[in-house]
Motif scaffolding. Structure first.
Motif, short mmCIF file in Angstrom:
data_model
loop_
_atom_site.label_atom_id
_atom_site.label_comp_id
_atom_site.label_asym_id
_atom_site.label_seq_id
_atom_site.Cartn_x
_atom_site.Cartn_y
_atom_site.Cartn_z
N PHE A 116 -11.72 -9.77 -2.33
CA PHE A 116 -12.21 -8.46 -1.91
C PHE A 116 -12.15 -8.23 -0.41
N LYS A 158 -5.71 -7.70 4.20
CA LYS A 158 -6.99 -7.73 3.47
C LYS A 158 -7.90 -8.86 3.94
N ARG A 191 -12.60 -4.31 2.90
CA ARG A 191 -12.41 -2.93 2.46
C ARG A 191 -12.75 -2.73 0.99
N LEU A 192 -12.45 -3.71 0.14
CA LEU A 192 -12.63 -3.54 -1.30
C LEU A 192 -14.06 -3.78 -1.77
N SER A 217 0.83 -1.20 0.00
CA SER A 217 0.00 0.00 0.00
C SER A 217 0.86 1.26 0.00
N ASP A 253 -1.51 -3.08 3.25
CA ASP A 253 -1.76 -4.17 2.32
C ASP A 253 -0.47 -4.99 2.22
#
Length: 320
Positions: free
Chosen positions: A290, A101, A293-294, A55, A62
């Motif tokens: 995902f 994640k 967060r995504l 990230s 990340d």
């Protein structure tokens, strides 16, 4: 519209403020080493562990962990424990394990609901461990037993221990759920405890090792470039005997281009044929990997609530 001076100054300051001033949550400092000494079967292992940050946004991490030699559990304690525990196994194609994640991010959501969470950083099958494809499973089985022992010592319920696995971590969590045979010799009193979870949550799991729906990278890392039919059979979740297995919650996006939804569909059929309790949720869109967060604000973003409601019906947590 009239604005007073204080409001105008506040709006001006907001306009000059960078969009992201938030900082990623600090990591919990409480960790548990899985093995009292060296991890088993490491005589030919020569890798150097590393954790890589991908990230560039200070608002979130990340990271992925690679070449792990000393596997650990990171503990996230809820403010108000409800007695339930959750072992989280992130994915990474058996080439690495993502830290945030599908690990810390998901753990924080469940910890907010009172669940005591343990994020597993596990060994990888291609690093030279004597157990080969069973090296990650050794860590998962040992971790589950340690979570159960920890729960008993902390006043939690050792009979309410669930596992959550995502992607290749879903494959590992599935193996942990389905198999009742220990893959390592006992090392202490914790190894007298059950090595299977009470519930299993599998997010877009890598289930099959067989063509045409296999995630080729995960199979290569787990079983090598040319696996035998016997190895494919042994490590394909849909070909395992699930009779007597604990309940399973499946979630997958139908537009997953990395791990086709047939991985979950085939596994669901196997669970139903075995009479194993199962619930499945399929979303039209969401892609792969995902986490939480995504997928915020999209239909698949409801999955933590759905999983917790399912867990509440199964007596794992008390939902308020």
């Amino acid at each position: 519209m009239d604005l007073n001076r204080r409001t105008a100054l506040g709006l001006a300051a907001a306009a000059m403020t960078p969009v992201s001033q938030t900082v990623a949550p600090a990591d919990p400092t409480e960790t548990i080493r899985l093995w009292p000494g060296a991890a088993p079967g490491g005589e030919r292992v020569s890798v150097t562990p590393r954790v890589v940050e991908r990230s560039t946004d200070p608002a979130f991490h990340d990271r992925f962990a690679q070449y792990t030699t000393d596997p650990i559990l990171t503990v996230l304690r809820p403010t108000r424990p409800n007695g339930a525990s959750l072992l989280l196994i992130p994915g990474g194609g058996y080439n690495w394990a993502v830290v945030d994640k599908e690990g810390m991010d998901c753990a924080r959501a469940f910890a907010a609901a009172g669940v005591t969470c343990f994020v597993l950083r596990y060994r990888l099958p291609g690093d030279g461990w004597a157990a080969g494809p069973d090296a990650p499973l050794q860590d998962a089985q040992r971790a589950l037993r340690l979570v159960r022992a920890w729960a008993a010592a902390e006043g939690l319920d050792p009979g309410r221990v669930a596992v959550l696995g995502a992607s290749a971590g879903g494959h590992l969590a599935g193996m942990l759920t389905a198999r009742a045979d220990a893959t390592y010799a006992p090392v202490d009193a914790a190894d007298a405890l059950s090595l299977r979870p009470n519930l299993s949550i599998l997010l877009y799991p890598v289930a099959t090792m067989a063509d045409p729906f296999v995630h080729a990278g995960s199979r290569r890392e787990l079983l090598g470039a040319a696996p035998t039919p016997e190895a494919i059979e042994r490590y394909s979740l849909e070909r395992i005997d699930w009779r007597g297995a604990p309940p399973v919650f499946l979630l997958h996006a139908m537009d997953d281009a990395a791990v086709p939804v047939e991985n979950s569909l085939q596994l669901l059929s196997a669970l139903r044929a075995a009479g194993a309790p199962a619930e499945a949720h399929l979303f039209e869109e969401g892609g792969h990997g995902f986490g939480i967060r995504l997928i915020e604000g999209r239909p698949a973003g409801a999955w933590p609530r759905l999983a917790m409601a399912w867990g509440a019906r199964r007596g794992w947590i008390t939902q308020t």
